[in-house]
Design an enzyme around this catalytic site. Structure first.
Site, mmCIF file in Angstrom:
data_model
loop_
_atom_site.group_PDB
_atom_site.id
_atom_site.type_symbol
_atom_site.label_atom_id
_atom_site.label_comp_id
_atom_site.label_asym_id
_atom_site.label_seq_id
_atom_site.Cartn_x
_atom_site.Cartn_y
_atom_site.Cartn_z
ATOM 1 C CG ASP A 49 -1.761 -1.236 1.358
ATOM 2 O OD1 ASP A 49 -1.429 -2.259 0.739
ATOM 3 O OD2 ASP A 49 -2.763 -1.170 2.086
ATOM 4 C CG ASN A 79 -9.496 -0.327 2.708
ATOM 5 O OD1 ASN A 79 -8.349 -0.625 2.355
ATOM 6 N ND2 ASN A 79 -9.743 0.293 3.851
ATOM 7 C CG HIS A 80 -7.699 3.905 2.211
ATOM 8 N ND1 HIS A 80 -7.804 5.008 3.033
ATOM 9 C CD2 HIS A 80 -7.422 2.857 3.037
ATOM 10 C CE1 HIS A 80 -7.588 4.658 4.285
ATOM 11 N NE2 HIS A 80 -7.342 3.351 4.311
ATOM 12 C CG HIS A 84 -6.839 -4.373 3.997
ATOM 13 N ND1 HIS A 84 -7.222 -3.059 4.180
ATOM 14 C CD2 HIS A 84 -7.815 -5.137 4.574
ATOM 15 C CE1 HIS A 84 -8.364 -3.016 4.838
ATOM 16 N NE2 HIS A 84 -8.740 -4.256 5.093
ATOM 17 C CG HIS A 128 -1.891 4.229 2.644
ATOM 18 N ND1 HIS A 128 -3.232 4.507 2.481
ATOM 19 C CD2 HIS A 128 -1.844 2.997 3.226
ATOM 20 C CE1 HIS A 128 -3.952 3.511 2.953
ATOM 21 N NE2 HIS A 128 -3.131 2.572 3.399
ATOM 22 C CG ASP A 144 -5.580 0.941 0.801
ATOM 23 O OD1 ASP A 144 -6.660 0.969 0.183
ATOM 24 O OD2 ASP A 144 -5.497 0.605 1.993
#
Length: 226
Positions: free
Chosen positions: A20, A75-76, A191, A22, A49
């Site tokens: 991820d 999920n983001h 995740h 981010h 993500d």
């Protein structure tokens, strides 16, 4: 919107995957430089993500325009998509690093959501005689083809997608119903933050915390000896 995608473009060089990101664009680029990533020939698959929590969210979304980069939906990304029309999703998004999204203009929000909605939830890449799977959070079935078959149109497919993006159960070593995923050589999952890249059977968990600890897992899939 294609929930399951099979990569059908030639990979001239090596296949890589990363955890991820981010919003940590500079961290990604510095790490790619350190590992000798070949931007002309290699392919990097992110496990979702791309955004939130970090400072360079727009730069991370722009990665999707690059021929050497692709990603699945995490999920983001799901929060960005659903936060526009659902107050519960929006509150969850803001509470988990998504405030930047609601500070940009509405047209930009809509355009970003449209781009992210085109990302598959599951990606399959066949490379050098091996089959690799990529999913953000969880794979419920112990058979790759059975897993892909759950992504049907309608509510059942929606629930399968939500579980794949948001679930975490396969990392629980005490849950003995999860074993090797047949029909695929390896599955790469993000995740859930782990201290180091680890694996359970042929599932590799590769989110080592980017925005929290300043480290990003970038793996040479060819070099894992699978």
């Amino acid at each position: 919107m294609q929930l399951v995608k099979v990569w059908n473009q030639e990979i001239k060089g090596r296949l890589w995957t990363c955890g991820d990101i981010h919003g940590c664009y500079s961290l990604l680029m510095n790490t790619l430089s350190q590992v000798g990533f070949d931007f002309e020939n290699d392919l990097l698959v992110a496990v979702g993500d791309l955004v939130d929590r970090g400072p360079q969210n727009l730069e991370c979304i722009e990665l999707l325009d690059q021929s050497w980069f692709t990603s699945i939906r995490g999920n983001h990304e799901d929060l960005c998509i659903n936060g526009l029309g659902n107050d519960s999703f929006k509150r969850c998004h803001i509470d988990n690093g998504g405030e930047w999204f609601y500070q940009i203009d509405e047209l930009a929000q809509l355009n970003i959501a449209k781009v992210l909605q085109e990302l598959p939830v599951v990606l399959e890449v066949n490379h050098q005689g091996k089959k690799y799977g990529f999913v953000h959070g969880h794979i419920e079935q112990n058979d790759w083809e059975e897993f892909k078959a759950t992504f049907t149109p309608g509510f059942k497919g929606y629930k399968a997608a939500q579980n794949a993006m948001w679930g975490r159960d396969r990392l629980n070593i005490d849950d003995h119903k999860y074993t090797t995923v047949s029909g695929v050589d390896a599955v790469f999952i993000g995740h859930t933050v782990v201290q180091h890249v680890c694996h359970r059977d042929n599932c590799y968990f590769i989110d080592i915390g980017s925005c929290f600890v300043g480290r990003l897992a970038v793996l040479d899939v060819n070099g894992l000896g699978l």
